[in-house]
Design a protein around this motif. Sequence first.
Motif, PDB file in Angstrom:
ATOM      1  N   ASP A   1     -25.712  13.521 -31.927  1.00  0.00           N
ATOM      2  CA  ASP A   1     -26.248  13.879 -33.242  1.00  0.00           C
ATOM      3  C   ASP A   1     -27.612  13.225 -33.469  1.00  0.00           C
ATOM      4  O   ASP A   1     -28.077  12.415 -32.657  1.00  0.00           O
ATOM      5  CB  ASP A   1     -25.279  13.432 -34.339  1.00  0.00           C
ATOM      6  N   SER A   2     -28.197  13.550 -34.603  1.00  0.00           N
ATOM      7  CA  SER A   2     -29.489  13.009 -34.995  1.00  0.00           C
ATOM      8  C   SER A   2     -29.394  12.324 -36.346  1.00  0.00           C
ATOM      9  O   SER A   2     -28.537  12.660 -37.173  1.00  0.00           O
ATOM     10  CB  SER A   2     -30.538  14.120 -35.070  1.00  0.00           C
ATOM     11  N   LEU A   3     -30.273  11.368 -36.543  1.00  0.00           N
ATOM     12  CA  LEU A   3     -30.429  10.698 -37.833  1.00  0.00           C
ATOM     13  C   LEU A   3     -31.906  10.411 -38.037  1.00  0.00           C
ATOM     14  O   LEU A   3     -32.635  10.192 -37.064  1.00  0.00           O
ATOM     15  CB  LEU A   3     -29.668   9.369 -37.872  1.00  0.00           C
ATOM     16  N   ARG A   4     -32.300  10.370 -39.288  1.00  0.00           N
ATOM     17  CA  ARG A   4     -33.662   9.967 -39.615  1.00  0.00           C
ATOM     18  C   ARG A   4     -33.599   8.773 -40.538  1.00  0.00           C
ATOM     19  O   ARG A   4     -33.077   8.865 -41.649  1.00  0.00           O
ATOM     20  CB  ARG A   4     -34.417  11.100 -40.302  1.00  0.00           C
TER      21      ARG A   4
ATOM     22  N   GLN B   1     -37.097   8.913 -36.390  1.00  0.00           N
ATOM     23  CA  GLN B   1     -36.285  10.078 -36.073  1.00  0.00           C
ATOM     24  C   GLN B   1     -35.525   9.772 -34.786  1.00  0.00           C
ATOM     25  O   GLN B   1     -36.138   9.492 -33.749  1.00  0.00           O
ATOM     26  CB  GLN B   1     -37.157  11.319 -35.889  1.00  0.00           C
ATOM     27  N   MET B   2     -34.212   9.821 -34.866  1.00  0.00           N
ATOM     28  CA  MET B   2     -33.372   9.484 -33.723  1.00  0.00           C
ATOM     29  C   MET B   2     -32.565  10.712 -33.321  1.00  0.00           C
ATOM     30  O   MET B   2     -31.742  11.208 -34.109  1.00  0.00           O
ATOM     31  CB  MET B   2     -32.437   8.329 -34.083  1.00  0.00           C
ATOM     32  N   ASN B   3     -32.813  11.193 -32.135  1.00  0.00           N
ATOM     33  CA  ASN B   3     -32.106  12.349 -31.605  1.00  0.00           C
ATOM     34  C   ASN B   3     -31.247  11.932 -30.418  1.00  0.00           C
ATOM     35  O   ASN B   3     -31.456  10.880 -29.818  1.00  0.00           O
ATOM     36  CB  ASN B   3     -33.102  13.425 -31.173  1.00  0.00           C
ATOM     37  N   SER B   4     -30.298  12.782 -30.080  1.00  0.00           N
ATOM     38  CA  SER B   4     -29.426  12.549 -28.923  1.00  0.00           C
ATOM     39  C   SER B   4     -28.847  11.142 -28.955  1.00  0.00           C
ATOM     40  O   SER B   4     -28.905  10.404 -27.967  1.00  0.00           O
ATOM     41  CB  SER B   4     -30.205  12.776 -27.625  1.00  0.00           C
ATOM     42  N   LEU B   5     -28.303  10.781 -30.076  1.00  0.00           N
ATOM     43  CA  LEU B   5     -27.802   9.417 -30.243  1.00  0.00           C
ATOM     44  C   LEU B   5     -26.644   9.132 -29.304  1.00  0.00           C
ATOM     45  O   LEU B   5     -25.832  10.013 -28.982  1.00  0.00           O
ATOM     46  CB  LEU B   5     -27.376   9.187 -31.687  1.00  0.00           C
TER      47      LEU B   5
END
Length: 119
Positions: free
Chosen positions: A14-17, A80-84
């Motif tokens: 998932d992603s988080l910002r 921005q954090m992707n592919s956590l």
Amino acid sequence: QLQASGGGLVQAGDSLRLSCAASGGIFRNYAMGWFRQAPGKEREFVAAITRGGSNRNYLDSVKGRFTISRDNAKNMVYLQMNSLKPEDTAVYLCAASSKGWSFGDFASWGQGTLVTVSS
């Protein structure tokens, strides 16, 4: 003063910002950074951005997945954090530096926001 927000519980992939609001200084005069601290581990550098936003630096393990940015008009810095991944689980903190962007240059720290990545 720095205040981070945007953390939460997500699943792997998932992603988080994350956002960090700054107040009390001239934001554009500071390099900004994101750091994280996992339970039982030392605080580590994650990403940094220069005053004008033209240069960025990342922890090797987040390169290509995380992006740091800033909006000097809004006194905000983002991560921005992707592919956590589960190993990204930590309390994430933002910090400001009036000097360079080495770990020791960051003297102003905000409260963190918890990111938990489940597998």
